[in-house]
Scaffold this motif. Structure first.
Motif, short mmCIF file in Angstrom:
data_model
loop_
_atom_site.label_atom_id
_atom_site.label_comp_id
_atom_site.label_asym_id
_atom_site.label_seq_id
_atom_site.Cartn_x
_atom_site.Cartn_y
_atom_site.Cartn_z
N LYS A 77 0.84 -1.20 0.00
CA LYS A 77 0.00 0.00 0.00
C LYS A 77 0.88 1.25 0.00
N LYS A 109 -7.96 7.77 -2.74
CA LYS A 109 -7.47 6.58 -3.43
C LYS A 109 -6.04 6.29 -3.00
N LEU A 118 -6.66 -8.24 -11.63
CA LEU A 118 -8.02 -7.94 -11.19
C LEU A 118 -8.94 -9.15 -11.38
N ILE A 298 -11.20 -1.68 -6.23
CA ILE A 298 -9.86 -1.53 -6.83
C ILE A 298 -10.03 -1.21 -8.31
N GLU A 299 -9.39 -0.13 -8.74
CA GLU A 299 -9.53 0.31 -10.12
C GLU A 299 -8.16 0.44 -10.80
N LYS A 300 -8.10 0.01 -12.05
CA LYS A 300 -6.88 0.20 -12.83
C LYS A 300 -7.00 1.51 -13.59
N LEU A 305 -2.76 0.40 -10.19
CA LEU A 305 -3.91 0.00 -9.40
C LEU A 305 -4.11 0.96 -8.24
N TYR A 307 -6.75 1.61 -4.85
CA TYR A 307 -7.80 1.12 -3.96
C TYR A 307 -8.48 2.35 -3.36
N VAL A 330 -8.00 -1.06 3.17
CA VAL A 330 -7.35 -1.51 1.94
C VAL A 330 -6.91 -2.95 2.16
#
Length: 334
Positions: A77, A109, A118, A298-300, A305, A307, A330
């Motif tokens: 993280k 984020k 993912l 979680i988004e690319k 990436l 979170y 997270v």
């Protein structure tokens, strides 16, 4: 004059989007047509399709528990700095002291690195809802433990979730249950959602106040508290499904109270695009509706990436604890 015309254009464009969302939900509901919907937090983006016509790049599963994950993995993280979070936190507290809000759900984020894709995270997640989406510019996975609204026959239910603590902490349940800050935060959200349900239903009741649920993780667990609120809606609710859903958005548990002023404050302070994070996912099977708040997300973005997570802030909030909670949320749900 040019600026005024531009503002009017964007206002009309936004209202057209809301009409499209509402009309589609009402249409499929009145036809008893099973369908899926995805609404972004700000309602700027949406996806509504019949279940029989879903894109292959959208996968979901409800009540996914029991998948066994054996692969060794890591999750590193890289959260926003304490200094940056402190700056936003203090702005939130000033807004509360000024009487502009009482509770605000501050989110951000966190960049993460992992050896998992993912798709692998989706395959092995355990949650009430797990969702994998790759459409247009959106590429994300979500494993949400929070229901939004549920409609069965002519009863509507909502399940606000507020209050999280690490199970490793001694007497964790008692600490969470007896925390004046956590109780006040949860009570405010319950009151907000009771009022929200009152816009679309009658005979509003809090059926269960602050019950515990446990999330099991690889090296630890989390306790979280939720409540169950119910109401009675009209028997023809399917014909106005879109009106009901839009009346309740955005979800009170991920904004705050009073809702309108809080949403405006968060927009200025968070300074990033939530996108589908804290939006809503729903399934209508022709008879009943299930929907979920899109948290644990979680988004690319440009091959990195992120979170997205957050927590509720009140006047009694402790800066350090809120920052730690933001990071503790997270996690991967297996």
């Amino acid at each position: 004059m040019v600026l005024l015309l531009e503002l009017l254009f964007w206002k009309n464009w936004y209202l057209d989007k809301l009409d499209n969302i509402k009309n589609l939900l009402n249409k499929y509901g009145s036809e008893n047509e099973p369908f899926l919907f995805l609404l972004s937090y700000d309602l700027q983006n949406f996806y509504i399709k019949k279940l029989e016509n879903l894109d292959e790049t959208i996968k979901y599963e409800l009540n996914s528990f029991g998948n066994i994950f054996h692969k060794e993995y890591f999750l590193d993280k890289f959260p926003t700095s304490f200094k940056e979070y402190k700056n936003k936190f203090e702005k939130i507290i000033e807004e509360i002291k000024s009487g502009n809000s009482y509770l605000l759900n501050l989110t951000t984020k966190t960049k993460i690195e992992t050896n998992l894709s993912l798709d692998e995270i989706y395959d092995y997640s355990n949650s009430l809802l797990k969702l994998r989406v790759k459409i247009d510019d959106f590429d994300f996975v979500c494993f949400s433990p929070e229901k939004f609204v549920e409609i069965i026959e002519n009863k509507i239910y909502t399940y606000p979730m507020k209050g999280t603590i690490d199970t490793k902490i001694e007497n964790a349940k008692e600490i969470l249950l007896n925390s004046s800050k956590e109780k006040a935060e949860h009570t405010m959200v319950v009151d907000l959602l009771r009022n929200d349900l009152g816009k679309v239903a009658s005979n509003i009741k809090v059926e269960n106040f602050r019950f515990f649920e446990k999330i099991e993780l690889k090296n630890r667990g989390l306790y979280q508290t939720s409540s169950k609120i119910s109401g009675i809606i009209k028997e023809n609710w399917k014909e106005c499904l879109g009106d009901i859903v839009l009346e309740l958005l955005p979800a009170g548990s991920i904004t705050g109270t009073p809702k309108k002023s809080t949403v405006d404050i968060l927009k200025n302070i968070e300074n990033y695009d939530r996108g589908f994070y804290t939006g809503v996912f729903g399934i209508f099977d022709g008879k009943s509706l299930q929907s979920f708040v899109l948290i644990r997300f979680i988004e690319k973005i440009e091959d990195e990436l992120f979170y997205k997570s957050g927590g509720g802030i009140t006047l009694d909030s402790d800066l350090k604890l809120e920052y730690e909670e933001l990071i503790n949320k997270v996690y991967l749900p297996f």
